[in-house]
Design a protein around this motif. Structure first.
Motif: not given
Length: 228
Positions: A8-9, A15-17, A43-51
C-alpha cells in the motif's frame, strides 16, 4: 522477478494511491498496466524503481528488497531497472550519442566500453545516423527512441515504460512498440503503463488493470477493457 506482497502507498495528504496490492511478474514478461486516470498506475510503477516508497508491504525487484534498501544504494537498483518516460527527459545540450553515453559514464564505464555499447543500442533503435544531432533536431518519435536506448544501455533486467507513446502519433507509437517488443524478446522484462487501447488490443501481452489503487484484472493476452 518482481514481487509485491500486500503493498500500500498512502501519501501525506491522506490519499491512498495503492491499496494492498500483491502481484508477481516473472523474468522476461511483457506487462501492460492499464486503468482510468488517477487509478494508481503511476504510483504502482514508480514503486518498482523506488521513485516512490511503499507505506506498507514488501517489494522485491531482482536481488533488491525495496523496503529495506538504503537511499545510497538506490542508484545500484537503477542500473538493473531502466525507465522510459512520456516526456523523454533528454539533456538538451548533449547529442544523441552523449545522452546515451551519460548513463554509462555515471556508473564509471570505460570509454571503449561506452563507445561499443552506445553504438549497439543506437543500431537497435535505428538511430545511428542521428548520433551527432541534438534533441531539438529530432522528431518526438526519434527522441523517444533515444530515451529507450539510454534506458537499456546498461543492460537492465527490467524496463519500466510510463506512457511511452503518450505524446506520439499512431504510426510512431507502433514503431516504439516494435522496439520495446524487440527488447523484450532479448530477455528484458517490460512493464508499461499506458492509455493506448489500440496498442494493447493489437499487440497482445499480459494486462494488469488497476482501479482505485487495487488490481481488478490480471489477464494473459488481455484486452484494454476501457472506453477511450
Amino acid at each position: 522477478m518482481i514481487e509485491m506482497m500486500n503493498v500500500s502507498k498512502k501519501y501525506p495528504n491522506g490519499i491512498t494511491a495503492v491499496n494492498n496490492i500483491s502481484i508477481q511478474i516473472n523474468d522476461g514478461e511483457f506487462i501492460y498496466v492499464v486503468g482510468p486516470s488517477g487509478a494508481g498506475k503511476s504510483t504502482f510503477i514508480k514503486m518498482m524503481y523506488r521513485e516512490e516508497k511503499a507505506t506498507t508491504g514488501r517489494i522485491i525487484v531482482g536481488k533488491f528488497d525495496l523496503m529495506k534498501i538504503k537511499e545510497r544504494n538506490v542508484p545500484y537498483l537503477r542500473r538493473h531497472v531502466g525507465v522510459v518516460f512520456q516526456d523523454f527527459k533528454l539533456l538538451p545540450r548533449l547529442t544523441v550519442f552523449e545522452n546515451i553515453a551519460y548513463a554509462m559514464e555515471v556508473i564509471g564505464a570505460k570509454p571503449k566500453e561506452i563507445n561499443k555499447r552506445v553504438n549497439e543500442v543506437l543500431d537497435l533503435v535505428g538511430l545511428k545516423h542521428r548520433m551527432r544531432m541534438f534533441p531539438n533536431e529530432l522528431s518526438g518519435g526519434e527522441q523517444q527512441r533515444v530515451a529507450i536506448a539510454r534506458a537499456i544501455v546498461n543492460t537492465p533486467e527490467v524496463l519500466i515504460a510510463d506512457e511511452p507513446t503518450g505524446n506520439l502519433d499512431p504510426d510512431t507509437s507502433l514503431e516504439i512498440m516494435h522496439i520495446l517488443e524487440k527488447i523484450n524478446q532479448r530477455g528484458t522484462t517490460v512493464v508499461m503503463a499506458t492509455h493506448n487501447s489500440s496498442i494493447v488490443n493489437q499487440m497482445k501481452h499480459r494486462v494488469v488493470a488497476i482501479e482505485n489503487g487495487r488490481i481488478v484484472r490480471d489477464q494473459q493476452e488481455g484486452d484494454y477493457g476501457y472506453e477511450d
